[in-house]
Design a protein around this motif. Structure first.
Motif: not given
Lengths: 282, 150, 169
Positions: B32-34, B46-48, B61-63, B78-79
């Motif tokens: 699920g990560c893109k 960064a990723a989504t 949307p993740t940092t 840490q995310a």
């Protein structure tokens, strides 16, 4: 307040399936709405279109045909709890339907909607598995059977494809010596643990089917527990029911949450299996 | 929610370590990560994250911040991410460690996951199972990628 | 809240013709409008309450074709062609319904918040079963929650009303 959506009102299953195929994830089947509208109100899901299936005909009856009880997916819980045919052939399911949620949910909620939404804390799926039910799913020009065992894949997930409409639930009419029972336990608004048992009684118990629901992500059949009772005499089976209960508890995939700890749920599965078995025997 | 996973990889430690910092390939292992991006090499990425439970879909949307780094041994990261459409936030504390066992590398990680907001209405049990599944698939994907490359 | 009457060409409007407390109503609603909001805001009948908003408490109970529904989780267009009864429609020509009289006489309410839903549910119960046992009453009324009374007086009120209604019938 709900977000705006367009209402589609197909008049045939083929039309409904076609709409689902065309609009994909932006459309959803809407019947009683007792689960769907809650999720929409919470903002957990959003749809551009709701496909009202209540205009489809022939899907809200309870009939018998060739030793099979056929329940239309659009039958409300209220209809089912009052169906003379159901009470005659499947009193355990009648009792289950009488106790779904509350009188207002039973009034508009459908058995089809209940099993298709596949909320883990629900009742009908567990008993339908124990009764060996089959679901009939239809697309625009095809039909297929899905066994109840295979129907419930995961929490909120069924084996239905995106453009399939559940139309009927078929339950084999039990033989005169068949017994079944469903018991549930919970103190929150939805049941925390549900256990269903079905078997034939002829000197001993045979054809044992046990299913556990609510405690795990989806209702499932517990073959390990069935094997402990299969083919035994009535008394022998009663002596083994605690062991079967423990086995069913472990197989329930219970998770600790607000409904109870894993250990507590597993314990309750055992208690309910014993009581359901005794209740079915009497 | 706490999770602990360990996976045996038939590959030398250096190779596994290198793989972790190959952000695109590493992130591709997370189901699920893109759209993985390097913001500051070695420090920020960064990723989504897109996850689905039945009809419920979230897009975070993740940092990702790398907090500590011990060459070939350990990473602490840490995310965090937020899905404003559903009104939910995700927080992840990750402790990754590598150790050698013969010709195998043991990749282990301890993950603390918190889901806040509306998504929590699905129920602790459902979310825990999903997170567990994601981490399991992730560990398997890393193993497969590394072993498959020979 | 006044309803915006601007009609956009792509807005879907559903004509809803229904009987409300014995009178014909003809309104138009958008598909997403909830029955509770239409009844309270558009039609000004505020007896039904938004309380739990998840169909659990019964404070929003309305009778549609004589049967109880959660107005908070019913799309308004669903009452087209049907009859709707709210608490405001229970009294006839200024005379209270036996249930309303019984709730007053037997102290079946304190704050009154759950009461409209409670009385309508009780009406549906007695229409279906004019002589319920206490167990049958409790089963039917299970979905109507009261925070004040502890239920004893509610049960007494309903049983008393049932007795009166049977005597009159």
């Amino acid at each position: 307040m709900l977000r705006r959506f367009r209402l589609e009102e197909p008049e045939s299953v083929a039309e409904a399936a076609e709409l689902l195929g065309r609009f994909g994830e932006s459309a959803k089947v809407y019947a009683g709405g007792t689960e769907l509208l809650l999720a929409m109100k919470e903002g957990l899901v959003q749809y551009e279109r709701l496909i009202n299936v209540k205009k489809l005909t022939g899907l809200s009856d309870v009939t018998t045909a060739d030793g099979t009880l056929v329940i239309g997916a659009l039958c409300t819980h209220h209809q089912l709890e009052n169906s003379p045919v159901l009470r005659d052939k499947l009193p355990a399911l009648t009792k289950l339907e009488q106790n779904v949620a509350n009188v207002r949910v039973r009034q508009v909620g459908t058995i089809g909607g209940n099993i298709c939404f596949a909320e883990p804390h629900a009742d009908p799926g567990t008993l339908l598995i124990a009764l060996g039910a089959k679901m009939i799913a239809e697309q625009s020009s095809s039909k297929r059977e899905i066994t109840a065992e295979d129907f419930f894949v995961d929490a909120y997930e069924t084996a239905l494809q995106a453009d399939e409409v559940l139309t009927k639930i078929q339950v084999p009419i039990p033989a005169p010596n068949a017994r079944s029972a469903y018991l549930k336990f919970g103190y929150l608004e939805r049941p925390s643990v549900g256990v269903a048992v079905a078997f034939n009684l002829n000197g001993g118990v045979s054809g044992v089917r046990i299913a556990v629901g609510c405690a795990g992500p989806a209702p499932r059949r517990v073959a390990e527990a069935e094997a402990l009772l299969e083919g035994k005499s009535k008394d022998e089976a009663l002596r083994h029911v605690a062991e079967a209960g423990a086995s069913a508890g472990r197989a329930a995939q219970a998770i600790s949450d607000l409904h109870g700890s894993q250990e507590y749920k597993e314990h309750i599965v055992g208690v309910l299996l014993k009581r359901a078995f005794q209740s079915a025997l009497s | 929610m706490q999770f602990q996973k360990e996976v045996e990889i038939l590959a030398p430690r250096e190779k596994v370590w290198q793989f972790i910092w190959d952000v695109d390939r590493f992130i591709a292992c997370v189901p699920g990560c893109k759209d993985a991006k390097t913001i500051e090499a070695g420090k920020r990425y960064a990723a989504t994250m897109v996850e689905k439970v039945g009809p419920f879909k979230v897009e975070f949307p993740t940092t990702i911040e790398v907090l500590e780094r011990e060459e070939l041994t350990r990473i602490k990261a840490q995310a965090s991410g937020a899905d404003n459409k559903i009104g939910s936030r995700m927080k992840l504390d990750l402790d990754v460690h590598l150790r050698e066992e013969g010709d195998k590398t043991i990749l282990g990680f301890v993950a603390g996951v918190d889901i806040l907001g509306k998504l929590a209405a699905l129920g602790h049990g459902i979310i825990k199972r999903k997170a567990d599944q994601v981490l399991d698939e992730f560990a398997q994907a890393v193993k497969t990628k590394l072993e498959g490359d020979g | 809240m006044a309803k915006a009457m601007t009609k956009h060409s792509d807005t879907q409007w559903i004509p809803v013709s229904f009987t409300l407390n014995g009178r014909l109503q003809e309104i138009e609603v958008e598909p997403h409008e909830l029955l509770l909001d239409v009844v309270r805001d558009q039609l000004g009948l505020t007896g039904a309450k938004r309380s739990c908003d998840v169909e659990v408490c019964g404070a929003c109970t309305l009778l549609v074709d004589g049967r109880p529904v959660s107005a908070c989780t019913t799309l308004a267009f669903e009452v087209r062609g049907r009859s709707v009864l709210t608490i405001e429609g229970l009294a006839q020509d200024g005379k209270l319904h036996p249930l309303q009289e019984a709730f007053i006489e037997h102290g079946g309410f304190q704050c009154g918040f759950c009461t409209p839903g409670m009385i309508l549910a009780a009406k549906a119960l007695l229409d279906e079963n004019p002589n319920p046992s206490e167990a049958e009453l409790k089963h039917f009324m299970h979905g109507n929650i009261c925070r004040c009374t502890g239920y004893k007086k509610i049960i007494e009120s309903i049983m008393a009303a049932a007795k009166k209604m049977r005597a009159k019938a």
